[in-house]
Design an enzyme around this catalytic site. Structure first.
Site, short mmCIF file in Angstrom:
data_model
loop_
_atom_site.label_atom_id
_atom_site.label_comp_id
_atom_site.label_asym_id
_atom_site.label_seq_id
_atom_site.Cartn_x
_atom_site.Cartn_y
_atom_site.Cartn_z
CE LYS A 1 72.17 53.00 76.22
NZ LYS A 1 71.08 53.90 76.57
CE LYS B 1 68.96 50.71 68.52
NZ LYS B 1 67.84 51.40 69.06
CE LYS C 1 64.83 58.43 70.65
NZ LYS C 1 65.51 57.47 71.49
#
Ligand code: AQP
Length: 335
Positions: free
Chosen positions: A115, A197, A200
């Protein structure tokens, strides 16, 4: 344990509109667990602000996710469905646990490394500390089992280490949680880039199917989904990631095995195949979308659910936190 049932804790970040990946990979399994366990399904909004959120979109996503939990079949009477930020004990325990977690442990976390690369303009302390908040989420409720995918396994290990460290100093305060190994939920990949993947927060909306997408939009996104040049429907994630992803989705929404799906689409061109996958997804989501629309019109009911479930979560969290406060030697509060 709560009563005679083991406790399960899991959560989802309101970091965008819930996707088919979140539904098939998580919610669909949570639904099955609600009969055999005492489940807490949290909306982890405090985790979500470790990356920048637009406040208006974030608030809407947060409101929607709660209704989507219910619309997808989570019973708010059976399960404790609530917002992390509504139960301040999460933050309080997280601070205490920070003092029992080492910098070296947090520096090793793979998710932090990933991240911080992705959000290199905003490597904040919250991002670094994310796993400790997650440990607090889990330990506050004396959780026995945590359904975790591969990407969260390292965080669960850290949670166990922190709990064991605390217990070895102060006695049996926390239940040591274990990973819930159940039937593995489908891992759904991005439609335009099936090697990553479905997420959202993906900015390319053609990569994701949102739970609340209009049927026409869903059909269009499937028609545009990336496949390959073979025009042969069979399952081979390494060499045919696009087709395999679509087969995985079809299998998950119809309950058929991959082999059955392969047979069904043998000698069927990619065009027809994609249309069938789209139609199966639309049919699967239709009742959820209908229930969601009903819930949107029932503000009083939703508010009562939020109030009641926050109280239920708080009652358990308060009990654990009082014990922790006493153990570390804080002076008792005067009521
Ligand atoms: N593509 C996926 N396939 C299967 N399961 C998935 N999950 C997420 N994406 C897929 C599962 O959904 C739950 C949601 O977890 P989260 O909201 O805490 O974060 P996440 O895994 O990072 O989900 P997203 O959608 O990818 O969010 P962003 O874009 O914010 O990073 C988890 O149980 C996860 O396994």
């Amino acid at each position: 344990m709560i009563g005679d049932k083991k406790v399960i804790f899991s959560g989802m970040q309101p970091s965008g509109f819930m996707t088919l990946g979140n539904y098939l990979g998580a919610l669909n399994n949570w639904k099955k667990l609600q009969y055999d366990y005492n489940c807490l399904y949290c909306i982890v909004d405090m985790h979500a602000i470790t990356v920048r959120q637009d406040p208006a979109k974030f608030r809407k996503a947060g409101r929607d996710i709660l209704m989507q939990y219910i619309a997808s079949g989570l019973d708010p009477e059976k399960n404790i469905i609530y917002y992390q930020s509504h139960v301040p004990q999460h933050a309080e325990l997280s601070w205490i646990l920070n003092c029992f977690t080492y910098m070296g442990e947090l520096s090793r976390m793979t998710q932090f490394k990933e991240k911080s690369q992705k959000h290199s303009d905003n490597i904040n302390a919250g991002l670094f500390d994310y796993p400790v908040l997650m440990a607090a989420d889990i330990l506050l409720y004396q959780t026995d089992l945590v359904p975790v995918g591969e990407d969260q396994r390292q965080h669960l290990e850290l949670t166990r280490d922190i709990a064991e460290r605390f217990n070895s100093l102060y006695g049996d305060v926390f239940t040591i949680p274990e990973g819930y190994i159940g039937k593995v939920g489908a891992r759904i990949m991005a439609l335009q880039d099936p090697t990553k993947k479905m997420s959202k927060s993906d900015e390319n909306k053609n990569n994701t199917i949102a739970l609340m997408d209009d049927p026409k939009v869903i059909m269009n996104k499937f028609k545009k989904a990336i496949t390959d040049s073979e025009n042969e429907v069979h399952y081979d994630p390494e060499n045919k990631p696009g087709v395999s992803n679509l087969l995985g989705i079809y299998s998950a929404v119809t309950g058929k095995t991959i082999e059955e799906c392969e047979k069904e689409f043998a000698n069927c061109g990619y065009g027809n195949f994609k249309t069938s996958v789209g139609e199966a997804v639309v049919a699967n989501l239709e009742p959820i979308q209908k229930k969601f629309a009903d819930l949107q019109n029932n503000k009083d009911y939703i508010e009562s659910i939020i109030k009641k479930n926050t109280e239920r979560a708080s009652a358990i969290a308060t009990k654990t936190l009082s014990k922790v406060r006493k153990k570390v030697g804080f002076v008792e509060k005067i009521r």
